[in-house]
Design an enzyme around this catalytic site. Structure first.
Site, mmCIF file in Angstrom:
data_model
loop_
_atom_site.group_PDB
_atom_site.id
_atom_site.type_symbol
_atom_site.label_atom_id
_atom_site.label_comp_id
_atom_site.label_asym_id
_atom_site.label_seq_id
_atom_site.Cartn_x
_atom_site.Cartn_y
_atom_site.Cartn_z
ATOM 1 N N ASP A 1 0.876 -1.172 0.000
ATOM 2 C CA ASP A 1 0.000 0.000 0.000
ATOM 3 C C ASP A 1 0.920 1.231 0.000
ATOM 4 O OD1 ASP A 1 -1.433 2.226 0.727
ATOM 5 O OD2 ASP A 1 -2.349 1.341 2.517
ATOM 6 N N CYS B 1 -8.030 6.776 10.565
ATOM 7 C CA CYS B 1 -8.428 5.508 9.918
ATOM 8 C C CYS B 1 -7.450 4.385 10.235
ATOM 9 C CB CYS B 1 -8.573 5.672 8.407
ATOM 10 S SG CYS B 1 -9.942 6.713 7.965
#
Lengths: 411, 141
Positions: free
Chosen positions: A205, A369
């Site tokens: 990611d 998050c």
């Protein structure tokens, strides 16, 4: 005050970003929420309007001139990204809506054929929710287990138990390259090598890596890599999934529809070749085209110059922040991107966010998050200031001044 | 009993003295600090308001036909803002609360905090204040 001896002409650069001259609560905007999204230079905004004003058409199937112009522009973004991240072929570049969709695509398609009962997926304790939940869902579907590389108090991965965590049962190692919450740069190349030794595949990611340094997928040797356009000066709603050709060819499609097919009958459908197999439906043409302008803009400035400037901003901010009484930096890894996450004793992060906003300063507060990071570190949330190459030392100085004022009001 | 309208006018008057945002927020912070804390047995998940970066608890009781609100937060500005709302609505009849308008928040320049797009939970808090009043009203009739 300190000055930066680097090669960037930030005064000139800032003129390319119309939003940077606006005011918030009658104060000049100080935008320090770059890890959430970057601001856009005029060339990106122009690329969007130019497409809609001059050659808006659906791509690939048309034989008229507008369709041809739009298709060339769209496909030239694919080649620009291929070159930038050093992929072998343009077919290895899949357009998605963003990092999250790219991870979901792989988590779904990869797991369909590779994940069975008792298998394992390995992630890290620094993951964003978007690199946790899709894997949890895949594990639930296939009866597999999710394993987690723990973190230390500095916010680095604790790799001391890695040998036990990666085994023959590990099918996928999905890792955040740079932590969005803390800025930690993870040793993804080493972990990739270890994963490959047991036959596991690796997804990186790179959402928070792409804004800060050059990506080289052949050097990293990752099987998949994902990032978002909106964090690298591009529009929202466009993201990149890179996959090694052999890996992508192997995977079943994610969504069905137009574009991804070769032939369709009611009895049977054959799928299109890469990259179209994974691009069902009319894609996000305008934003894809504008993404090329964004990448070219960053390349013109140069990733070395960007990294140098951002490192100066980070070390200045770090020095100034640590001098504040009761302030504790969260995330003090040896290798960090330009993210300063912190808490202030006796002061709620939300209160600081509200008061800084009154001074025109945009930071992010909360769990970013990444709730598991916060619970591992025993926190409810942090304040996060994240810097881009268009930020200045003067802005950080004002941010520190305003932060000190806010703290004294709240104590 | 002072009406919601009267109390709102007083509040607008109170805030008209502040010349800059720092004075205004310093006052809100003071209100937050001076608010009596909510008793711990009310700080339960049922009293917690969702959609907020900070914890916000709200409890309401009906006494002799009037609604009394008790609230708390671990963030001080939000607590101060809640304090303003509690001051206006506490001790009012349910029907008055249900139909009350919140334009006074606009007049004191704090309407931005009531926006549902801000993640401070105040919009949900206002909704919850009205829901309590509505429930008490429904039980009565």
């Amino acid at each position: 005050m300190a000055s930066i001896a680097g090669t960037l002409d930030v005064v000139q650069i800032r003129k390319d970003f119309p939003i940077l001259s606006r005011k918030v609560h009658q104060k000049p905007l100080v935008y320090l929420d770059n890890a959430a999204t970057s601001q856009k230079p005029q060339v990106v905004i122009d690329a969007l309007t130019n497409y809609y004003q001059n050659y808006n058409a659906n791509i690939h199937r048309g034989i008229h001139s507008l369709a041809d112009e739009a298709t060339s522009a769209y496909e030239s973004t694919r080649r620009a990204i291929q070159t930038w991240i050093n992929a072998e072929k343009p077919e290895e570049i899949i357009f998605t809506r963003g990092t999250t969709e790219g991870i979901n695509l792989i988590a779904y398609s990869f797991s369909q054929i590779n994940l069975a009962k008792g298998d394992e997926i390995l992630i890290s304790g620094l993951e964003h929710h978007s690199n946790i939940v899709p894997w949890q869902m895949a594990c639930e579907r296939h009866g597999a287990h999710l394993k987690v590389i723990p973190i230390n108090t500095k916010g680095e991965l604790d790799l001391s138990g890695l040998e036990e965590l990666i085994s023959e049962r590990t099918k996928m190692v999905a890792l955040i390259y740079v932590s969005n919450a803390l800025g930690t740069i993870n040793p993804v190349k080493d972990i990739t090598e270890k994963a490959h030794k047991v036959g596991a595949k690796v997804l990186l990611d790179a959402a928070q890596a792409a804004p800060h340094f050059d990506l080289d997928v052949r050097d990293l040797d990752c099987d998949f890599l994902v990032f978002s356009g909106h964090k690298i000066l591009g529009p929202t709603g466009i993201g990149i999934l890179y996959g090694k050709e052999a890996e992508l060819n192997h995977l079943p499609p994610y969504q069905g529809g137009g574009e991804m097919i070769a032939e369709v009958s009611f009895e049977h459908t054959t799928y299109n070749v890469l990259p179209y197999k994974f691009e069902a439906g009319t894609p996000n043409i305008a934003d894809t085209i504008a993404l090329k302008a964004a990448i070219e803009y960053m390349q013109t400035i140069g990733f070395d110059a960007i990294a140098q400037h951002e490192n100066e901003l980070l070390s200045y901010a770090t020095r100034q922040l640590t001098a504040i009484d009761g302030l504790r930096l969260i995330g003090t890894a040896e290798k960090k991107a330009s993210v300063a996450s912190f808490v202030v004793e006796g002061v709620h992060h939300q209160d600081l966010g509200i008061l800084l906003d009154q001074d025109g300063i945009a930071i992010r507060t909360g769990h970013h998050c990444a709730q598991p990071i916060m619970s591992q570190l025993g926190l409810k949330g942090t304040c996060r200031a994240s810097f881009a190459f268009y930020n200045t030392l003067e802005e950080i100085e004002f941010f520190i001044h305003s932060l000190r004022k806010a703290i004294s009001m709240l104590r | 009993m002072e009406s919601i309208v009267n109390k709102s006018e007083e509040l607008v008057d109170e805030f008209s003295f502040f010349e800059d945002w720092a004075d205004k927020y310093a006052h809100i912070i003071d209100l937050g600090k001076n608010m009596p804390p909510l008793e711990d047995h009310w700080k339960t998940p049922e009293h917690l308001i969702k959609g907020c970066q900070s914890n916000v608890w709200l409890h309401a009781e009906l006494k002799e036909g009037l609604v009394y609100y008790y609230a708390d937060s671990d963030a001080i500005i939000v607590k101060g803002l809640i304090g303003l709302l509690v001051r206006i609505f506490s001790g009012q009849p349910p029907a008055e609360i249900v139909h009350a308008d919140l334009s006074f928040m606009n007049q004191i320049g704090l309407q931005q905090h009531l926006s549902p797009t801000r993640s401070n939970g105040l919009a949900s808090m206002v909704k919850q204040i009205k829901m309590y009043a509505l429930a008490f009203q429904a039980n009565k009739s």
